[in-house]
Design a protein around this motif. Structure first.
Motif, PDB file in Angstrom:
ATOM      1  N   PHE A 126       0.576  -1.147   0.075  1.00 32.99           N
ATOM      2  CA  PHE A 126       0.056   0.106   0.062  1.00 32.99           C
ATOM      3  C   PHE A 126       0.956   1.529   0.084  1.00 32.99           C
ATOM      4  CE2 PHE A 126      -3.416  -2.835   2.070  1.00 32.99           C
ATOM      5  CZ  PHE A 126      -4.320  -2.727   0.971  1.00 32.99           C
ATOM      6  N   ASP A 127       2.276   0.980   0.071  1.00 35.46           N
ATOM      7  CA  ASP A 127       3.035   2.198   0.116  1.00 35.46           C
ATOM      8  C   ASP A 127       3.029   3.248   1.261  1.00 35.46           C
ATOM      9  OD1 ASP A 127       5.408   3.467  -1.121  1.00 35.46           O
ATOM     10  OD2 ASP A 127       4.047   5.016  -2.189  1.00 35.46           O
ATOM     11  N   LEU A 128       2.795   2.510   2.277  1.00 31.99           N
ATOM     12  CA  LEU A 128       2.546   3.055   3.631  1.00 31.99           C
ATOM     13  C   LEU A 128       3.837   3.089   4.347  1.00 31.99           C
ATOM     14  CD1 LEU A 128      -0.940   2.171   4.819  1.00 31.99           C
ATOM     15  CD2 LEU A 128      -0.254   3.936   3.376  1.00 31.99           C
ATOM     16  N   ASP A 129       4.559   2.056   4.269  1.00 32.56           N
ATOM     17  CA  ASP A 129       5.749   1.823   4.973  1.00 32.56           C
ATOM     18  C   ASP A 129       6.909   3.072   5.344  1.00 32.56           C
ATOM     19  OD1 ASP A 129       6.448   1.132   2.143  1.00 32.56           O
ATOM     20  OD2 ASP A 129       8.023  -0.062   2.652  1.00 32.56           O
ATOM     21  N   ARG A 130       6.675   3.917   4.223  1.00 34.58           N
ATOM     22  CA  ARG A 130       7.578   5.090   3.994  1.00 34.58           C
ATOM     23  C   ARG A 130       7.232   6.050   5.189  1.00 34.58           C
ATOM     24  NH1 ARG A 130       5.037   8.957  -0.438  1.00 34.58           N
ATOM     25  NH2 ARG A 130       3.236   7.893  -0.433  1.00 34.58           N
ATOM     26  N   TYR A 131       6.007   6.110   5.776  1.00 27.80           N
ATOM     27  CA  TYR A 131       5.294   6.864   6.818  1.00 27.80           C
ATOM     28  C   TYR A 131       5.638   6.445   7.890  1.00 27.80           C
ATOM     29  CZ  TYR A 131       2.547   9.058   3.142  1.00 27.80           C
ATOM     30  OH  TYR A 131       1.681   9.463   1.918  1.00 27.80           O
ATOM     31  N   PHE A 132       6.040   5.000   8.441  1.00 26.07           N
ATOM     32  CA  PHE A 132       6.165   4.460   9.766  1.00 26.07           C
ATOM     33  C   PHE A 132       7.621   4.616  10.068  1.00 26.07           C
ATOM     34  CE2 PHE A 132       2.014   3.294   8.297  1.00 26.07           C
ATOM     35  CZ  PHE A 132       1.255   3.242   9.549  1.00 26.07           C
ATOM     36  N   VAL A 133       7.796   5.226  11.025  1.00 25.31           N
ATOM     37  CA  VAL A 133       9.257   5.385  11.532  1.00 25.31           C
ATOM     38  C   VAL A 133       9.751   4.111  12.564  1.00 25.31           C
ATOM     39  CG1 VAL A 133       9.630   7.776  11.313  1.00 25.31           C
ATOM     40  CG2 VAL A 133       8.755   6.937  13.301  1.00 25.31           C
ATOM     41  N   HIS A 134       8.564   3.577  13.157  1.00 26.09           N
ATOM     42  CA  HIS A 134       8.820   2.313  14.095  1.00 26.09           C
ATOM     43  C   HIS A 134       7.391   1.630  13.810  1.00 26.09           C
ATOM     44  CE1 HIS A 134      12.202   3.933  15.979  1.00 26.09           C
ATOM     45  NE2 HIS A 134      11.666   5.145  16.201  1.00 26.09           N
ATOM     46  N   ARG A 135       7.827   0.150  14.091  1.00 21.91           N
ATOM     47  CA  ARG A 135       7.012  -0.785  13.767  1.00 21.91           C
ATOM     48  C   ARG A 135       6.759  -1.758  15.010  1.00 21.91           C
ATOM     49  NH1 ARG A 135       7.061  -1.346   7.490  1.00 21.91           N
ATOM     50  NH2 ARG A 135       9.123  -0.680   7.862  1.00 21.91           N
ATOM     51  N   GLU A 136       5.888  -1.814  15.851  1.00 23.62           N
ATOM     52  CA  GLU A 136       5.579  -2.938  16.674  1.00 23.62           C
ATOM     53  C   GLU A 136       4.639  -3.947  16.385  1.00 23.62           C
ATOM     54  OE1 GLU A 136       7.915  -3.237  19.400  1.00 23.62           O
ATOM     55  OE2 GLU A 136       8.978  -1.738  18.402  1.00 23.62           O
ATOM     56  N   ILE A 137       4.920  -4.969  15.607  1.00 21.78           N
ATOM     57  CA  ILE A 137       3.952  -6.009  14.871  1.00 21.78           C
ATOM     58  C   ILE A 137       4.335  -7.120  15.715  1.00 21.78           C
ATOM     59  CG2 ILE A 137       2.744  -6.708  13.052  1.00 21.78           C
ATOM     60  CD1 ILE A 137       3.552  -4.066  11.578  1.00 21.78           C
ATOM     61  N   TYR A 138       3.629  -7.725  16.508  1.00 16.74           N
ATOM     62  CA  TYR A 138       3.808  -8.995  17.097  1.00 16.74           C
ATOM     63  C   TYR A 138       2.801  -9.301  18.094  1.00 16.74           C
ATOM     64  CZ  TYR A 138       6.176  -5.735  20.321  1.00 16.74           C
ATOM     65  OH  TYR A 138       6.673  -4.845  21.239  1.00 16.74           O
ATOM     66  N   PRO A 139       2.282 -10.696  18.345  1.00 15.14           N
ATOM     67  CA  PRO A 139       1.241 -10.892  19.277  1.00 15.14           C
ATOM     68  C   PRO A 139       1.878 -10.382  20.703  1.00 15.14           C
ATOM     69  CG  PRO A 139       1.881 -13.104  18.226  1.00 15.14           C
ATOM     70  CD  PRO A 139       2.866 -11.730  17.697  1.00 15.14           C
ATOM     71  N   GLY A 140       0.862 -10.166  21.582  1.00 14.90           N
ATOM     72  CA  GLY A 140       1.252  -9.406  22.980  1.00 14.90           C
ATOM     73  C   GLY A 140       0.392  -8.177  23.158  1.00 14.90           C
TER      74      GLY A 140
END
Length: 164
Positions: free
Chosen positions: A84-98
């Motif tokens: 979706f070409d959104l990764d350029r906006y995200f400076v940090h990603r916390e994507i995991y279960p929890g």
């Protein structure tokens, strides 16, 4: 707006897109010849319509953006952000279960931004309740992220900064 957050954080499922990446779609995703993002079955997957405008607006305001998602489908979520070409906006990603609390603790460690200077947009009330206890301004997203929700959220943040 004078008082802007130092970090805007978004949930993904039912906040940026109208499905759960770990159960409602079939991986892998790809961009088809017509430009649409599709899952393994050829089913088109879409963002909520105003999401790119929301992220561009934050970028224009100089507010960094992060993702906080507890999905078990980490690869699929990352793949969608890229397609979706959104990764350029995200400076940090916390994507995991929890717990979202863990996501926010890690975001604070990585960015140095205190909780009171963060804003969080998510569709799940339990996440809003848990994260608000940290001192983060939390906005419940209903029917997907929109420019109106962003504006209302930023106003709520500014009011919280102004104090009683």
């Amino acid at each position: 707006m004078e008082r802007l957050p130092k970090l805007a954080v978004f949930g993904l499922d039912y906040t940026l897109w109208p499905f759960w990446v770990d159960t409602h779609v079939d991986l892998p995703f790809h961009r088809s010849s017509d430009g649409a993002v599709r899952d393994r079955r050829g089913q088109a997957v879409r963002l909520y319509p105003e999401v790119p405008d929301v992220l561009r607006r934050l970028q224009d305001l100089g507010v960094p953006v992060a993702a906080a998602s507890w999905t078990g489908e980490i690869e699929g979520a990352e793949q969608l952000l890229e397609l979706f070409d959104l990764d350029r906006y995200f400076v940090h990603r916390e994507i995991y279960p929890g717990s979202k609390v863990t996501h926010f603790e890690r975001l604070q460690q990585k960015t140095g931004v205190v909780f009171s200077q963060m804003i969080f947009f998510d569709d799940e009330k339990r996440n809003i309740i848990d994260v608000s206890k940290l001192g983060v301004t939390c906005i419940l997203v209903q029917n997907g992220m929109s420019l109106q929700t962003l504006t209302e959220g930023l106003e709520t943040f500014a009011e919280a900064q102004a104090g009683p």
